[in-house]
Design an enzyme around this catalytic site. Structure first.
Site, short mmCIF file in Angstrom:
data_model
loop_
_atom_site.label_atom_id
_atom_site.label_comp_id
_atom_site.label_asym_id
_atom_site.label_seq_id
_atom_site.Cartn_x
_atom_site.Cartn_y
_atom_site.Cartn_z
CB SER A 33 10.55 0.06 -0.05
OG SER A 33 11.59 -1.01 -0.81
CG HIS A 60 9.78 -1.37 -3.57
ND1 HIS A 60 10.93 -0.71 -3.52
CD2 HIS A 60 8.68 -0.65 -4.31
CE1 HIS A 60 10.71 0.28 -4.29
NE2 HIS A 60 9.49 0.39 -4.76
CG ASP A 152 9.18 3.55 -6.41
OD1 ASP A 152 8.56 4.47 -7.29
OD2 ASP A 152 8.58 2.56 -6.37
#
Length: 690
Positions: A33, A60, A152
């Site tokens: 991310s 992301h 995540d």
């Protein structure tokens, strides 16, 4: 953004048979991310173009803007880089990048795209892809979590490891944003913790190991002992005989250490776990691995825990819990009231969760039962017995503390009613915890519970050979009351025992106990002598504080100006207290324990666990700054974990030091990222993993 069919078309479109993917190679999933671009560039820039593995990057991305990620990364690697399109078959030595505003999965060797669901409470594209990767490729899977700002990828790494894959995370000190690597490491399921360039080197080394570079041969799906004794098997070659003897020796080492006989577990599963450990240590010959086990008691424990790995979650297979509330619990309540003598309280509802792992299944059943009883005029008491052969899993279950990723799919209402926010995650509230009694139990050899209303044993029998299944199922029948119920995993059945159990729900594998004239042979003992491993026994000695340990610890402490702390062994049991540690440690309620993580105060536990895990992985000192709650404020605490060996060939111990203050000092980055790595030869185990 590449073209993508509408969602309803994506879900119904069959896999393209004409575009059938090549199989047998490993797929590497890499998630990131914030800060991911730098980490991706460093990793791909150090990865050769001929590893024979496919690489899929899940980043992301802003859902409202096109992405230039493929173009940027294409300049950092000699491999071909392309944006993923729906239905494309992954190929070796290719890099695929997720497009914006999509969910990416792997099905039948092909990448599948669907639009991102804006109504979802949490967007977890990395977990989603990793879990699909584990389902589709099994052990031919590697998962990597890089820089990012949430959790995540943590659950996805657990799924990959449970499927036999290999897991890596970026070291926190090298990450621009460390939350994602931190949460991944905290699960205890990461094999390597390294900066991106070293991750590339590890991937290169792994790509040459037979476990990664070619498919694992699948032996017959039966127990090891049955395979060895089969009269119909082809004539055994010298190599097969040698492997059988080596496996028997490994089973003997495991049994001497854990008191668990794995010789009748399914050979397919056991061999895959052994081969995975061999790949981590860069060992290619199973006899060499047997020697390594004999020389390294900690590796015997690591293999034991590896065999017991099981993916679990709260309310897994939600439909099964709905059936419990609609069919099973009402029947149990009626029977409880019917059998209760007049004028006395209702009989308690007794439930056994066999193979409970880290407790999510037991707590899920407890929560469902409380929800059901809340609408009933009469509410009997509840007794839930939850057992597992892994003491490590039982310790986690008793604490009832779970990382945020573990409760991501729990509804907001349940999260508010049955969980309490704590430092680093959520804890099951006291009401639910007090319903569940957790204990270590060997399902094969220890006596079963009795007078039970419900037994839940999901995804345990799939690891047993047929001989063990024939022992366990009659034992379950014995333990249930008349009218009791048995719930198995979605891929499990009662086999030949249809006269003992009647099918209630085929989809969710819920059975009702039947009375039977069959004479049950409850064999609760160990395996027969002719089936036991015949290798030379390997004897463990419990690590005890010795003069060498004390003097070695003294030298380390003196060099760090005398902060307070403890000495722990490889299982994190405290061997020695050094100074007044009451500000950081306290006895936990319940059964007495000297386990460091059990005694650590709640606000310190997550950072302490991560620091200990990294010290084990890197085999070198780790410094970390944690937080200690004092009233309404948090005070920074410096945590130092220093590995050392009190004897030349003894078990590695860890000196854990605490100091209240800013926690900042020179060398933090070096302590977490790691220093020089010893030179490895093909027969030298890598020092960077547990």
């Amino acid at each position: 953004m590449p073209p993508m069919p509408p969602e309803d078309v994506v879900e119904s479109t069959p896999l393209d048979a004409a575009n059938a993917p090549e199989t047998g190679f490993t797929v590497v999933g890499i998630g990131a991310s914030a800060g991911g671009l730098e980490a991706f560039t460093q990793l791909l820039g150090n990865l050769p173009a001929d590893t024979g593995m496919a690489v899929v990057l899940v980043q992301h991305l802003d859902p409202n803007h096109d992405s230039m990620l493929s173009d940027i990364l294409g300049r950092a690697t000699p491999m071909s880089v392309e944006t993923a399109t729906d239905g494309v078959a992954v190929a070796p030595n290719q890099v695929y990048v997720i497009p914006p505003n999509t969910i990416l999965t792997l099905e039948g060797g092909q990448l599948r795209l669907r639009p991102r669901d804006a109504s979802q409470r949490l967007h977890k594209p990395i977990d989603t892809f990793f879990e699909s990767l584990a389902r589709d490729r099994g052990h031919n899977t590697i998962g990597v979590v890089l820089s990012g700002g949430d959790s995540d990828g943590s659950l996805g790494l657990e799924a990959i490891k449970a499927a036999g894959g290999i897991t890596l995370a970026q070291s926190e000190a090298s990450a621009q944003v460390s939350s994602m690597p931190h949460m991944a490491i905290a699960t205890g399921q990461v094999d390597f913790v390294q900066p991106p360039a070293k991750i590339a080197a590890t991937l290169t080394r792994l790509s040459r190991h037979p476990y990664v570079s070619r498919p694992v041969a699948e032996p017959p799906d039966t127990a090891a002992s049955e395979t060895a004794a089969s009269d119909t098997a082809a004539p055994e070659t010298a190599a097969v005989v040698g492997e059988t003897e080596t496996l028997a020796a490994i089973f003997a080492l495991l049994k001497a250490s854990s008191r668990v006989d794995f010789s009748q577990y399914k050979l397919t599963t056991i061999k895959r776990r052994i081969l995975r450990r061999m790949a981590l240590h860069h060992i290619e010959q199973i006899d060499r691995y047997r020697q390594y086990l004999q020389e390294t008691p900690a590796e015997v424990q690591a293999l034991y825990q590896e065999i017991l790995i099981n993916v679990t979650s709260f309310f897994r297979d939600a439909g099964a819990f709905d059936r419990l509330k609609k069919e099973v619990f009402p029947a149990l309540l009626r029977d409880s009231q019917k059998l209760t003598p007049e004028g006395q309280r209702d009989l308690p509802l007794r439930i056994w969760v066999a193979g409970c792992s880290t407790g999510e299944e037991a707590y899920s059943i407890a929560i469902c039962l409380l929800e059901f009883l809340a609408h009933q005029p009469q509410r009997p008491s509840i007794q839930i017995f939850a057992t597992d052969v892994s003491e490590q899993s039982i310790k986690i279950a008793r604490q009832g503390i779970y990382l945020p990723a573990k409760v991501a799919d729990v509804s907001a209402d349940r999260l508010q009613r049955f969980f309490v926010p704590v430092e680093g995650g959520y804890q099951i509230n006291k009401l639910v915890r007090e319903l569940c009694l957790f204990a270590r139990q060997n399902l094969i050899g220890d006596p079963p519970f009795s007078r039970l209303d419900l037994i839940s044993c999901r995804n345990v029998l799939i690891y047993f050979g047929s001989a063990l299944q024939k022992k366990v199922l009659p034992m379950f029948h014995y333990g249930l009351k008349p009218g009791g119920f048995l719930m198995l995993g979605s891929s499990e059945t009662v086999g030949e025992f249809t006269d003992l159990f009647a099918m209630l729900d085929l989809q969710h594998k819920i059975y009702a106990k039947q009375s039977s004239a069959r004479r049950l042979n409850l064999d609760l003992g160990e395996s027969s002598p002719d089936r036991q491993a015949t290798a030379t026994p390997f004897t463990y000695q419990e690590p005890r504080p010795t003069p060498d340990l004390y003097s070695a610890a003294d030298q380390v402490v003196l060099s760090h100006y005398g902060p307070v702390g403890v000495v722990v062994n490889g299982q994190l049991d405290i061997l020695q207290f050094r100074g007044q540690t009451s500000a950081y440690l306290e006895p936990a309620p319940g059964r007495a324990s000297l386990n460091l993580l059990t005694m650590a105060k709640d606000s310190l536990r997550l950072d302490l666990r991560t620091a200990l895990y990294q010290a084990k992985q890197l085999s070198q000192p780790v410094h970390k700054t944690g937080s200690l709650r004092e009233g309404d404020r948090l005070c920074p605490v410096a945590i130092d974990v220093l590995p050392f060996q009190p004897a030349a060939e003894g078990e590695t111990c860890f000196l854990v030091l605490f100091a209240t203050g800013s926690g900042d000092r020179d060398g933090d980055a070096q302590g977490e990222a790691g220093g020089a790595t010893p030179t490895l030869t093909p027969d030298t185990p890598a020092p960077e993993h547990q």
